[in-house]
Motif scaffolding. Structure first.
Motif, short mmCIF file in Angstrom:
data_model
loop_
_atom_site.label_atom_id
_atom_site.label_comp_id
_atom_site.label_asym_id
_atom_site.label_seq_id
_atom_site.Cartn_x
_atom_site.Cartn_y
_atom_site.Cartn_z
N PHE A 1 0.83 -1.21 0.00
CA PHE A 1 0.00 0.00 0.00
C PHE A 1 0.86 1.26 0.00
O PHE A 1 0.66 2.17 -0.80
CB PHE A 1 -0.92 -0.01 1.22
CG PHE A 1 -1.65 1.29 1.43
CD1 PHE A 1 -2.76 1.62 0.65
CD2 PHE A 1 -1.22 2.19 2.39
CE1 PHE A 1 -3.42 2.83 0.84
CE2 PHE A 1 -1.88 3.39 2.59
CZ PHE A 1 -2.98 3.71 1.81
N PHE A 2 1.85 1.32 0.90
CA PHE A 2 2.70 2.50 0.98
C PHE A 2 3.55 2.67 -0.27
O PHE A 2 3.83 3.81 -0.68
CB PHE A 2 3.60 2.42 2.22
CG PHE A 2 2.95 2.88 3.48
CD1 PHE A 2 2.62 4.21 3.68
CD2 PHE A 2 2.64 1.98 4.49
CE1 PHE A 2 2.01 4.65 4.84
CE2 PHE A 2 2.04 2.40 5.66
CZ PHE A 2 1.72 3.73 5.85
N SER A 3 3.97 1.57 -0.88
CA SER A 3 4.84 1.68 -2.06
C SER A 3 4.12 2.29 -3.26
O SER A 3 4.77 2.91 -4.10
CB SER A 3 5.40 0.30 -2.42
OG SER A 3 4.36 -0.56 -2.85
N PHE A 4 2.81 2.09 -3.35
CA PHE A 4 2.05 2.60 -4.49
C PHE A 4 1.27 3.87 -4.16
O PHE A 4 0.41 4.28 -4.94
CB PHE A 4 1.08 1.54 -5.01
CG PHE A 4 1.75 0.44 -5.80
CD1 PHE A 4 2.10 0.65 -7.13
CD2 PHE A 4 2.03 -0.77 -5.21
CE1 PHE A 4 2.71 -0.35 -7.86
CE2 PHE A 4 2.63 -1.79 -5.93
CZ PHE A 4 2.98 -1.57 -7.25
N THR A 5 1.54 4.48 -3.03
CA THR A 5 0.80 5.68 -2.65
C THR A 5 1.75 6.81 -2.25
O THR A 5 2.94 6.59 -2.04
CB THR A 5 -0.15 5.39 -1.46
OG1 THR A 5 0.62 4.89 -0.35
CG2 THR A 5 -1.23 4.40 -1.85
N ASN B 1 6.90 5.65 2.17
CA ASN B 1 6.47 5.30 0.82
C ASN B 1 7.65 4.85 -0.04
O ASN B 1 7.59 3.79 -0.68
CB ASN B 1 5.77 6.50 0.17
CG ASN B 1 4.60 7.00 1.00
OD1 ASN B 1 4.76 7.93 1.78
ND2 ASN B 1 3.44 6.39 0.84
N PHE B 2 8.71 5.64 -0.03
CA PHE B 2 9.89 5.26 -0.80
C PHE B 2 10.57 4.05 -0.18
O PHE B 2 11.07 3.17 -0.89
CB PHE B 2 10.86 6.44 -0.88
CG PHE B 2 12.10 6.16 -1.68
CD1 PHE B 2 12.01 5.67 -2.98
CD2 PHE B 2 13.35 6.40 -1.14
CE1 PHE B 2 13.15 5.40 -3.72
CE2 PHE B 2 14.50 6.14 -1.88
CZ PHE B 2 14.39 5.64 -3.17
N GLY B 3 10.62 4.00 1.15
CA GLY B 3 11.19 2.83 1.82
C GLY B 3 10.44 1.55 1.48
O GLY B 3 11.05 0.50 1.29
N SER B 4 9.13 1.64 1.37
CA SER B 4 8.32 0.47 1.01
C SER B 4 8.61 0.04 -0.43
O SER B 4 8.67 -1.15 -0.73
CB SER B 4 6.83 0.78 1.18
OG SER B 4 6.53 1.09 2.52
#
Length: 279
Positions: free
Chosen positions: A32-36, A246-249
């Motif tokens: 979720f965090f990687s695509f948001t 987000n970037f870390g994910s």
């Protein structure tokens, strides 16, 4: 029949709950965090995080991580296979003691095991004091690639030895005797019988070493002195220091893809070796 079905599925319930809480849900959160991306109104869908992953400034981090992981895996295989082979040929009581000696350090905290190398490799450490005592020039090992590589090999070598040892002690010795009776010398017996039959252990060892090596951040931080970043350090920094989840994910997803591709290659190679052995 219904009672039997109910009783057989009941023991699996705790594992399903555990897997859901600690594997499935965290993975969903990471995806979720990687695509948001966080906005004033909430979270919006974006691919910008993955575009940043492919930025040239991070390519060197990926390259260094993969190279060091590959080098440590190769060194663990070169050192681990002969050790596993020699131990497997010993008497049961002696080999059990030696295997225990490899396992006991793994009971110690990973961080403490890595910290132990600081007074050994330091400028005034054990190695340099010994070199000075015998009249040789001191060497600078700490905070270099060599120190990080040494730390990886030390920490992950048991993961290479144990799978290979497990396969070797279960090997049918009658196959070796048959090869010798047919006129094969020791080199031919090893290359054509022992090593091919031990490939499942080799593949398992390679997988178990490469995966933690490519994602480690403690070893590179302590023994590398923070002078450069590996993939694990980059991910840790995004979550703990930069606060950019987000970037870390997205980086974590990218690392997972690398590991899954490596596992798929290893599994395919293991399947090929199994078919050849079956022939």
């Amino acid at each position: 029949m219904k009672k039997n079905n109910g009783s057989s599925t009941l023991p699996a319930s705790p594992y399903i709950v555990w897997s859901t809480l600690f594997i499935v849900i965290p993975l969903i959160i990471i995806v979720f965090f990687s695509f948001t991306q966080e906005t004033a109104s909430g979270y919006s869908f974006t691919l910008e995080n993955f575009k940043r992953v492919l930025n040239s400034q991070y390519v060197s981090v990926f390259r260094r991580s993969l190279v060091l992981a590959f080098q440590s895996t190769v060194l663990c295989l070169i050192l681990g296979y002969p050790v596993a082979y020699l131990i497997s040929k010993m008497k049961s009581n002696r080999r059990n003691i030696l295997i225990m000696l490899f396992i006991v350090p793994m009971w110690m905290n990973f961080l403490l095991r890595t910290y132990a190398w600081l007074p050994i490799l330091g400028k005034n450490g054990v190695i340099n004091n010994f070199l000075s005592a015998i009249g040789l020039n001191t060497i600078n090992i700490l905070y270099t690639d060599a120190a990080v590589l040494l730390g990886m090999v030390y920490n992950f070598l048991p993961f290479m030895i144990l799978p290979i040892y497990t396969v070797l002690i279960k090997m049918d010795n009658s196959l070796i005797d048959a090869a010798a009776d047919l006129g094969a010398n020791k080199r031919q017996i090893f290359t054509r019988v022992i090593f091919p039959l031990s490939m499942p252990g080799v593949i398992t060892g390679i997988t178990m070493v490469f995966m933690p090596a490519v994602s480690t951040f403690v070893i590179s931080r302590l023994l590398g002195g923070g002078q450069y970043m590996l993939l694990g350090n980059l991910i840790e920094t995004q979550f703990t220091t930069m606060g950019d989840w987000n970037f870390g994910s997205a980086l974590a997803i990218f690392m997972m893809i690398i590991i899954l591709i490596s596992m798929a290659i290893m599994n395919k190679f293991e399947g090929t070796e199994s078919m050849e052995g079956g022939k």
